[in-house]
Design a protein around this motif. Structure first.
Motif, PDB file in Angstrom:
ATOM      1  N   GLU A  74      23.209  55.476  -1.642  1.00 34.21           N
ATOM      2  CA  GLU A  74      22.500  56.301  -2.616  1.00 34.21           C
ATOM      3  C   GLU A  74      20.986  56.226  -2.419  1.00 34.21           C
ATOM      4  O   GLU A  74      20.247  57.098  -2.850  1.00 34.21           O
ATOM      5  CB  GLU A  74      22.853  55.855  -4.036  1.00 34.21           C
ATOM      6  CG  GLU A  74      24.338  56.014  -4.353  1.00 34.21           C
ATOM      7  CD  GLU A  74      24.723  55.391  -5.669  1.00 34.21           C
ATOM      8  OE1 GLU A  74      23.817  54.964  -6.419  1.00 34.21           O
ATOM      9  OE2 GLU A  74      25.933  55.318  -5.956  1.00 34.21           O
ATOM     10  N   LYS A  75      20.560  55.178  -1.748  1.00 37.66           N
ATOM     11  CA  LYS A  75      19.133  54.943  -1.533  1.00 37.66           C
ATOM     12  C   LYS A  75      18.910  54.673  -0.053  1.00 37.66           C
ATOM     13  O   LYS A  75      19.601  53.845   0.541  1.00 37.66           O
ATOM     14  CB  LYS A  75      18.699  53.730  -2.368  1.00 37.66           C
ATOM     15  CG  LYS A  75      17.215  53.564  -2.545  1.00 37.66           C
ATOM     16  CD  LYS A  75      16.931  52.334  -3.382  1.00 37.66           C
ATOM     17  CE  LYS A  75      17.369  52.504  -4.829  1.00 37.66           C
ATOM     18  NZ  LYS A  75      16.949  51.357  -5.661  1.00 37.66           N
ATOM     19  N   LEU A  76      17.935  55.392   0.562  1.00 32.44           N
ATOM     20  CA  LEU A  76      17.718  55.259   2.001  1.00 32.44           C
ATOM     21  C   LEU A  76      16.249  55.011   2.330  1.00 32.44           C
ATOM     22  O   LEU A  76      15.367  55.612   1.718  1.00 32.44           O
ATOM     23  CB  LEU A  76      18.166  56.524   2.737  1.00 32.44           C
ATOM     24  CG  LEU A  76      19.658  56.885   2.685  1.00 32.44           C
ATOM     25  CD1 LEU A  76      19.886  58.246   3.328  1.00 32.44           C
ATOM     26  CD2 LEU A  76      20.506  55.824   3.374  1.00 32.44           C
ATOM     27  N   VAL A  77      16.027  54.146   3.311  1.00 34.39           N
ATOM     28  CA  VAL A  77      14.710  53.982   3.912  1.00 34.39           C
ATOM     29  C   VAL A  77      14.811  54.623   5.296  1.00 34.39           C
ATOM     30  O   VAL A  77      15.737  54.327   6.059  1.00 34.39           O
ATOM     31  CB  VAL A  77      14.310  52.499   4.013  1.00 34.39           C
ATOM     32  CG1 VAL A  77      13.001  52.349   4.791  1.00 34.39           C
ATOM     33  CG2 VAL A  77      14.178  51.896   2.617  1.00 34.39           C
ATOM     34  N   LEU A  78      13.883  55.507   5.582  1.00 36.30           N
ATOM     35  CA  LEU A  78      13.942  56.294   6.799  1.00 36.30           C
ATOM     36  C   LEU A  78      12.706  56.042   7.659  1.00 36.30           C
ATOM     37  O   LEU A  78      11.578  56.148   7.170  1.00 36.30           O
ATOM     38  CB  LEU A  78      14.027  57.778   6.415  1.00 36.30           C
ATOM     39  CG  LEU A  78      13.903  58.835   7.496  1.00 36.30           C
ATOM     40  CD1 LEU A  78      14.970  58.660   8.555  1.00 36.30           C
ATOM     41  CD2 LEU A  78      14.010  60.223   6.867  1.00 36.30           C
ATOM     42  N   GLY A 101      13.434  61.059  -5.164  1.00 36.83           N
ATOM     43  CA  GLY A 101      13.415  59.596  -5.256  1.00 36.83           C
ATOM     44  C   GLY A 101      14.566  58.890  -4.575  1.00 36.83           C
ATOM     45  O   GLY A 101      14.801  57.704  -4.814  1.00 36.83           O
ATOM     46  N   ASN A 102      15.273  59.604  -3.695  1.00 35.30           N
ATOM     47  CA  ASN A 102      16.427  59.006  -3.021  1.00 35.30           C
ATOM     48  C   ASN A 102      16.086  58.410  -1.656  1.00 35.30           C
ATOM     49  O   ASN A 102      16.860  57.620  -1.120  1.00 35.30           O
ATOM     50  CB  ASN A 102      17.523  60.059  -2.820  1.00 35.30           C
ATOM     51  CG  ASN A 102      17.988  60.645  -4.127  1.00 35.30           C
ATOM     52  OD1 ASN A 102      18.073  59.945  -5.137  1.00 35.30           O
ATOM     53  ND2 ASN A 102      18.294  61.937  -4.136  1.00 35.30           N
ATOM     54  N   ILE A 103      14.944  58.829  -1.098  1.00 29.81           N
ATOM     55  CA  ILE A 103      14.564  58.398   0.239  1.00 29.81           C
ATOM     56  C   ILE A 103      13.120  57.903   0.256  1.00 29.81           C
ATOM     57  O   ILE A 103      12.251  58.514  -0.371  1.00 29.81           O
ATOM     58  CB  ILE A 103      14.728  59.555   1.261  1.00 29.81           C
ATOM     59  CG1 ILE A 103      16.211  59.860   1.492  1.00 29.81           C
ATOM     60  CG2 ILE A 103      14.066  59.235   2.598  1.00 29.81           C
ATOM     61  CD1 ILE A 103      16.456  61.005   2.462  1.00 29.81           C
ATOM     62  N   PHE A 104      12.890  56.818   0.982  1.00 25.42           N
ATOM     63  CA  PHE A 104      11.539  56.307   1.207  1.00 25.42           C
ATOM     64  C   PHE A 104      11.256  56.478   2.697  1.00 25.42           C
ATOM     65  O   PHE A 104      11.985  55.953   3.546  1.00 25.42           O
ATOM     66  CB  PHE A 104      11.448  54.831   0.826  1.00 25.42           C
ATOM     67  CG  PHE A 104      10.049  54.277   0.849  1.00 25.42           C
ATOM     68  CD1 PHE A 104       9.303  54.226  -0.318  1.00 25.42           C
ATOM     69  CD2 PHE A 104       9.485  53.820   2.033  1.00 25.42           C
ATOM     70  CE1 PHE A 104       8.001  53.718  -0.310  1.00 25.42           C
ATOM     71  CE2 PHE A 104       8.195  53.316   2.056  1.00 25.42           C
ATOM     72  CZ  PHE A 104       7.441  53.259   0.879  1.00 25.42           C
TER      73      PHE A 104
END
Length: 284
Positions: free
Chosen positions: A179-183, A237-240
């Motif tokens: 649900e939460k990703l760092v890219l 707000g799902n990806i950083f």
């Protein structure tokens, strides 16, 4: 860290040293994600990160850039591959800069490696496991760029670079329950891919794989659509996103060790600068 959090790594050839710098910072902070997915150079950098081998990516990608077997036109003439894939995926990890396969294999993180099935043109994913030879073959397949590396066969499939069919595997990471990703991207903000002027060469060179040709010719559209999706996910707000903040003239086949070292340091500094924001994002 929450279990539904993933790390997504773009490829980019030698631009991947930026990602290596970011991952070095993560290791310094003992920051590891429950789920990691990468294609091409991103997957290769991830392997050393998961093996907890500090500075290994730097030693391989920058330290060996001047070695004639690593990247040279002689390779292209002699072996029909610009990068000597046997040297990179067999000799370096077993003799010169040993890869800690045991630590890699037993690390608790789930690791997904993206490749492209040349017969279907679709992404084909592999997960950490098997022997060291199999692991290196997965990474080799994910990194085998058209024209400069041969097709790799694994488990009865014919494979090429994972970036062809799914250059930034964000949706795959979400489908896998994150649900939460760092890219980590290897291109600056605002970059858009343009249509290739050499489509006829693609069609001629890979005419036995029409689905692959179709995917290669539409790759610029896939990439740009993915970027639009990523930007929307970032707003929600799902990806950083971590990406180069300075425009360095580093190409996919870059051989200048000073430029590569500068890009590596930029990756380390960029993530250091946003580390507080990253921690807030992960702790929400």
């Amino acid at each position: 860290m929450q279990q539904n959090t993933g790390l997504v790594l773009e490829g980019g050839g030698m631009r991947g040293v930026y990602t290596a710098g970011v991952l070095e910072f993560f290791m310094d902070k003992n920051l590891f994600f429950p789920y990691v997915i990468g294609v091409s150079a991103g997957a290769c950098n991830a392997a050393s990160y998961l093996a907890r081998q500090k500075e290994r990516n730097k030693r391989v990608n920058i330290g060996y850039i001047g070695h004639p077997q690593y990247l040279s036109y002689k390779n292209l003439l002699r072996k029909r591959q610009l990068f000597d894939m046997d040297f990179i995926f067999n000799e370096i990890p077993t003799k010169h800069v040993p890869f800690d396969f045991d630590t890699y294999l037993t690390s608790p993180e789930r690791f997904v490696i993206g490749t492209t099935d040349v017969e279907t043109g679709e992404p084909l994913y592999f997960e950490k496991g098997g022997t060291q030879e199999e692991a290196m073959t997965m990474l080799r397949a994910s990194s085998s760029l058209p024209f400069i590396a041969p097709v790799v066969e694994l488990n009865g499939k014919k494979l090429l670079d994972g970036g062809i069919s799914n250059p930034i595997p964000v949706k795959k990471a979400q489908q896998d329950g994150n649900e939460k990703l760092v890219l980590i991207l290897t291109r600056n903000l605002g970059y858009m891919k343009t249509k290739s002027r050499f489509g006829w060469i693609v069609q001629k060179s890979y005419k036995q794989y029409p689905k692959l040709v179709e995917k290669m010719l539409s790759r610029y559209e896939i990439y740009n659509e993915t970027l639009q999706y990523i930007e929307q996910q970032e707003k929600e707000g799902n990806i950083f996103i971590i990406r180069p903040t300075e425009l360095l003239q580093v190409g996919r086949m870059e051989k200048n060790a000073h430029k590569l070292a500068a890009l590596y340091e930029q990756g380390y500094k960029d993530v250091d600068r946003v580390y507080g924001e990253l921690m807030e994002f992960l702790e929400k």
